[in-house]
Write a protein that holds these residues in place. Structure first.
Motif, short mmCIF file in Angstrom:
data_model
loop_
_atom_site.label_atom_id
_atom_site.label_comp_id
_atom_site.label_asym_id
_atom_site.label_seq_id
_atom_site.Cartn_x
_atom_site.Cartn_y
_atom_site.Cartn_z
N MET A 1 0.84 -1.21 0.00
CA MET A 1 0.00 0.00 0.00
C MET A 1 0.87 1.26 0.00
N LEU A 2 1.97 1.22 0.73
CA LEU A 2 2.90 2.36 0.73
C LEU A 2 3.51 2.54 -0.66
N LYS A 3 3.85 1.43 -1.29
CA LYS A 3 4.44 1.50 -2.63
C LYS A 3 3.42 2.08 -3.63
N GLU A 4 2.20 1.60 -3.51
CA GLU A 4 1.16 2.10 -4.43
C GLU A 4 0.89 3.57 -4.21
N TRP B 1 3.78 9.96 -7.32
CA TRP B 1 4.86 10.33 -8.25
C TRP B 1 4.49 10.09 -9.72
N GLY B 2 3.36 9.44 -9.96
CA GLY B 2 2.95 9.13 -11.32
C GLY B 2 3.88 8.17 -12.03
N VAL B 3 4.33 7.17 -11.34
CA VAL B 3 5.22 6.16 -11.92
C VAL B 3 4.62 4.78 -11.67
N PRO B 4 5.05 3.77 -12.46
CA PRO B 4 4.50 2.43 -12.25
C PRO B 4 4.94 1.85 -10.91
N VAL B 5 4.01 1.19 -10.23
CA VAL B 5 4.32 0.64 -8.91
C VAL B 5 5.41 -0.42 -8.99
N SER B 6 5.49 -1.06 -10.17
CA SER B 6 6.50 -2.12 -10.33
C SER B 6 7.93 -1.57 -10.25
N GLU B 7 8.06 -0.25 -10.44
CA GLU B 7 9.40 0.35 -10.39
C GLU B 7 9.77 0.87 -9.00
N ILE B 8 8.82 0.73 -8.07
CA ILE B 8 9.06 1.24 -6.71
C ILE B 8 9.74 0.16 -5.86
N THR B 9 10.72 0.58 -5.11
CA THR B 9 11.37 -0.36 -4.17
C THR B 9 11.34 0.25 -2.76
N THR B 10 11.54 -0.62 -1.78
CA THR B 10 11.60 -0.12 -0.40
C THR B 10 12.86 -0.65 0.26
N GLU B 11 13.30 0.08 1.25
CA GLU B 11 14.43 -0.40 2.06
C GLU B 11 14.45 0.37 3.37
N ALA B 12 14.38 -0.35 4.46
CA ALA B 12 14.53 0.22 5.80
C ALA B 12 13.73 1.51 5.98
N SER B 13 12.43 1.39 5.84
CA SER B 13 11.50 2.51 6.07
C SER B 13 11.55 3.59 5.00
N MET B 14 12.22 3.34 3.87
CA MET B 14 12.29 4.33 2.79
C MET B 14 11.70 3.74 1.50
N ILE B 15 11.07 4.61 0.72
CA ILE B 15 10.50 4.22 -0.57
C ILE B 15 11.32 4.92 -1.66
N HIS B 16 11.70 4.17 -2.67
CA HIS B 16 12.55 4.75 -3.72
C HIS B 16 11.97 4.51 -5.12
N HIS B 17 12.19 5.48 -5.99
CA HIS B 17 11.97 5.26 -7.43
C HIS B 17 13.27 5.62 -8.13
#
Lengths: 152, 777
Positions: free
Chosen positions: B163-166, B172-188
């Motif tokens: 849900m955070l990734k979505e 950000w208007g980017v595909p969710v498949s390109e989102i990654t997470t690491e240690a409480s951070m969300i990255h594109h």
């Protein structure tokens, strides 16, 4: 009923209770200090261990009338911020399971280290023998006492 | 802000605090259904999008870490029933199960945190409310919390992360498949955008709960499998109120009970005149714990339904008044009742009479020589025994035990005309909620059970009659009341570990080959047989029989029910059998397990022979088994229960004719280990528990009266008697996690008996091994 003036953890407290009331229940019922635990009521398990001056005693059989002007220290007053070397050693070794007996274990350990800064395994076991841990954290307690001894 | 925690502490969404346990009946283990429905992960609409929640327990600890102080969120966003995220990234994870010392309050949230991909240092743990619409199996028992919670806890974390990734993808208007997470951070990565969980929490709370999520691979774990200290550690070592006995409410009275001094007696009359006149005493009266005709449950076991109750202002005054009450008792009549038992009913017989331990032993020996119920039979054991060249037959016994958690039974109750507030240590809140509802005549939704951390349980707090007693007392005096059992009350009101007996027989041919194996076992009033466990499946001709002796002494599940006796008996017998056969005891077991693996006998064998053999091979390697060391006497045992496999070696030295346990080595296969430091602690505790009860503890009866009533007569293991060193090795096999609270204590009793034999030349058949129960009490 009678009025008693107590020095607990450096603070003066006045309570009006039956003179036979054990300090354990004065602390828990009358002063809302529940860190000192009730386990057996006959000085057999050590969960209620406190310090009277620097001596470890069982609060469940210690009537308020015999305390006099001796200073009482409980687990709540062992350190300002919970950072007494024995408390820190307990955390470092992650000693507690249920945790119920640990205040009493810590109070006994602190009194031991005041008397004997560098106790042997046998000495640790002998002094701690009076404190029951039903979960069985004995080996960790021993390790924590040794760590605390090093850091004091 | 420095409010103490357990005093009436409730956040808006929290109706309970809970504590757990580690043991339960073997029946619960197999019969309680678990389901992880999606409703567990549906957001609370009342809170989604910004409900501010207050009263978190770490705030009440007075000493949050500097990091926590700096990071106190302004707003919390509830993502699902298991977790909420603050606007600055701090995460609160609910620990669903009762905490009883098995450390689930740390390890269960670790599993959620892993899949959420959060930095553990930003995690606050709270005890979840009793809410069976969100959480499943909120029970402390059967060593099942992690095993049953494994899927649901991971799903809770993984759905929230998705849900955070979505939310980030949408923002950000980017595909969710390109989102990654690491240690409480969300990255594109492509756009170089990053955000903390807190920044996306509000948006995530309005994202629909995903229907499917991908769980992490084991190789991706950063929290599971790493040691994390007890989340309540600081509070424990500084004496903060955490336990039921610490609970207090304005205007609260103290209650204690007087119960019959012997099993087989009930109250006839009582004189309360002197007690009522004593200072601080409010009232003295009789209660019926349960009403006749009310439907009861398996966990409503109790010994004495009629109790005299003293209510007063303070504990010491009530304790004194208790002594001033005089009672007349009379003998109970025999009865047999049917009680509901997990969808079925079972008959419980309560004979009249005042029972004695000596009589129980005689009855058990007689039953062991009489016809019994066949539970499993493979091949033709009778014929095999007839043609045997040698028959080895040995019998084993163990006494009643009192669980004796160090925090005595207690419960707080405030019952009013339309609500019951019940707070305290209970392993079975789900069940006791119904009992309280029935007894008080209040609908279930008016029963509010809050669970405190438990000062141990070991099965005793599965049976919540004390919760009902507190509720009935509060209803009667129309005030908030805390019921406290004295240690003597706690130890003499029964719900003991049953007393057990087992006879093992093995038939050998003239070449010392095994022809048949026979176990015939029973107890007062239950048998400890698990007929489909090893060596069933490894023996062509196998017979397992059981019998029972009725009694009016109440019994209950005690850490590793049944196994806590039968494992020690069986493993002692295998040791003696190996010696008779001229084989190494580990090799004999491995040989049999090889047969169970390659050509198993029967089809209901409930263990995996390969994993069983695995722990034996591991312990052999780790302990240097087979190398003799002068003065060191070693005994081995292995057992499977609560879905886990354990092998242990006890090393004894004799000093002044007294045994000293130098070391215990254990090999454990419980699948993935969530929190190694806590798992090792729990394993050490199980070992010390087994050695202690096997060596020192017994409740004996004389004319129905327990001869031990406190720790001066009921002996528990103490510091000096504990092993000097314990070494625990976990099998690293990446299998789903199984039980750990119970599997360590059953086999160690066998390993101890076998080591004692090596040290003394004498076999130990009767527990407690190192004291004569007749000299106790």
């Amino acid at each position: 009923m009678a009025t008693f003036n107590l020095n607990i953890n450096g603070t003066n407290q006045t309570v009006d209770v039956d003179p036979t009331t054990p300090i354990l229940w004065v602390l828990r019922d009358h002063l809302d200090m529940v860190g000192t635990k009730f386990g057996c009521g006959i000085a057999s398990c050590g969960a209620c261990t406190i310090h009277l001056d620097d001596t470890a005693v069982r609060a469940c059989v210690l009537p308020i009338s015999v305390v006099g002007d001796k200073k009482i220290t409980t687990i709540e007053g062992l350190s300002e911020s919970g950072d007494h070397p024995v408390q820190k050693a307990w955390l470092e070794h992650d000693v507690p399971q249920c945790g119920y007996c640990q205040a009493g274990q810590i109070m006994t350990a602190v009194a031991l280290l005041k008397e004997n800064a560098n106790p042997s395994d046998d000495e640790i076991e002998s002094v701690m023998h009076g404190n029951l841990c039903r979960c069985g954290t004995y080996t960790r307690i021993k390790a924590a006492v040794k760590t605390a001894a090093k850091n004091m | 802000m420095c409010k103490e925690v357990s005093q009436n502490h409730r956040s808006q969404n929290q109706k309970i605090t809970r504590s757990p346990d580690r043991q339960i009946t073997k029946y619960l283990m197999t019969l309680v259904k678990i389901s992880h429905g999606r409703r567990s992960f549906i957001k609370s609409s009342a809170l989604a999008g910004g409900g501010v929640m207050i009263g978190f327990s770490w705030l009440a600890s007075c000493k949050p870490t500097p990091e926590q102080l700096l990071s106190m969120p302004k707003e919390w966003f509830k993502i699902n029933g298991f977790l909420k995220i603050g606007d600055n990234g701090v995460v609160t994870i609910m620990s669903p199960n009762p905490e009883i010392g098995q450390n689930v309050k740390t390890s269960m949230p670790m599993i959620v945190a892993e899949e959420l991909d959060v930095d553990w240092k930003y995690v606050i743990v709270e005890q979840a409310p009793l809410d069976t619409s969100i959480f499943s199996r909120q029970i402390a028992g059967g060593s099942q919390a992690i095993r049953h919670g494994w899927e649901g806890l991971r799903m809770a974390g993984a759905t929230a992360r998705q849900m955070l990734k979505e939310a980030a993808a949408k923002t950000w208007g980017v595909p969710v498949s390109e989102i990654t997470t690491e240690a409480s951070m969300i990255h594109h990565k492509n756009s170089g955008k990053s955000a903390g969980y807190g920044e996306m929490a509000s948006a995530a709370a309005s994202i629909p709960v995903p229907k499917e999520v991908k769980l992490k691979e084991i190789s991706e774990y950063k929290i599971i499998g790493t040691s994390r200290n007890n989340v309540d550690g600081q509070k424990i070592v500084t004496g903060k109120p955490l336990f039921g006995l610490d609970y207090k409410k304005e205007g609260m009275l103290i209650a204690m009970i007087v119960h019959p001094p012997a099993f087989g007696l009930k109250l006839k009359s009582f004189d309360d005149a002197a007690a009522k006149a004593m200072p601080g005493i409010k009232d003295v009266f009789k209660i019926d714990v349960y009403k006749e005709g009310d439907e009861t449950q398996w966990c409503d076991t109790l010994s004495f339904n009629e109790l005299v109750v003293v209510v007063g202002n303070s504990t010491w005054e009530v304790m004194n008044a208790k002594k001033a009450i005089t009672c007349e008792w009379e003998q109970i009549k025999s009865k047999e009742i049917e009680v509901p038992f997990f969808g079925k009913t079972k008959k419980v017989a309560t004979p009249s009479g005042l029972e004695n331990t000596d009589d129980h032993l005689a009855q058990m020996i007689a039953a062991s020589k009489s016809a019994a119920t066949t539970v499993r039979k493979d091949g033709d054991p009778e014929a095999a025994f007839k043609k045997a060249a040698t028959i080895l037959e040995r019998s084993y016994t163990a006494p009643f035990l009192a669980h004796s958690p160090l925090e005595p039974m207690n419960f707080f109750a405030h019952v009013t005309a339309d609500k019951a507030e019940l707070v305290g240590p209970i392993q079975t809140p789900e069940f006791m909620e119904k009992s309280a509802s029935t007894r008080l005549g209040l609908p279930l939704e008016k029963i509010d059970i809050q669970m405190t951390r438990m000062g141990g349980g070991f099965g005793r707090r599965l049976y919540g009659h004390f919760l009902v007693e507190a509720a009935v007392i509060s209803q009667k005096v129309n005030a908030p009341v805390k019921l406290i059992y004295s240690r003597e009350d706690d130890m003499t009101t029964g719900i003991y570990r049953p007393a057990y007996h087992a006879t093992y027989r093995a038939a050998l041919d003239e070449n010392k080959n095994l022809l048949a194996f026979h176990v015939k076992t029973g107890g007062v009033p239950e048998s400890s047989l698990s007929a489909n466990r090893f060596p069933a499946g490894a023996v062509d001709n196998y017979l397992a029989e059981e019998w029972t002796v009725t009694s009016n002494v109440s019994v209950g599940a005690f850490r590793a029910p049944g196994s806590n006796f039968i494992a020690g008996a069986e493993q002692s017998f295998l040791d003696e059998l190996a010696e008779t056969m001229g084989k190494d005891p580990i090799d004999l077991r491995l040989e049999w397990l090889e047969k169970a693996k390659t050509s198993p006998v029967g089809k209901d064998n409930d263990y995996e022979a390969e994993r069983y053999a695995g722990v034996l091979q591991l312990i052999k390697e780790k302990s240097g088994w087979g190398k003799d060391t002068a003065g060191l006497h070693r005994g081995v045992a292995a057992y499977f229960c609560h879905n886990s496999y354990v092998a242990q070696i006890v090393d004894i030295e004799m000093k002044d004719n007294e045994p000293t346990i130098k070391k215990v080595t254990a090999a454990v296969d419980c699948g993935i280990v969530i929190n190694p430091v806590a798992a090792t602690n729990l394993a050490e505790g199980g070992i010390i528990d087994g050695i202690g009860h096997g060596s020192y503890s017994a409740i004996t009866l004389k004319d129905g009266v327990p001869q031990q009533n406190n720790f001066n007569t009921y002996r528990l293991i103490r510091h000096k008697e504990a092993p000097k060193q314990i070494e625990v090795h976990f099998v690293d096999n990446k299998k789903d996690p199984t039980g750990l609270g119970e599997p360590l204590n059953p086999p160690v009793i066998g390993a101890l008996a076998n080591a004692l034999y090596k040290a003394t030349g004498k076999r130990y058949y009767d527990q407690p091994f190192l004291v004569d129960p007749k000299l106790m009490g």
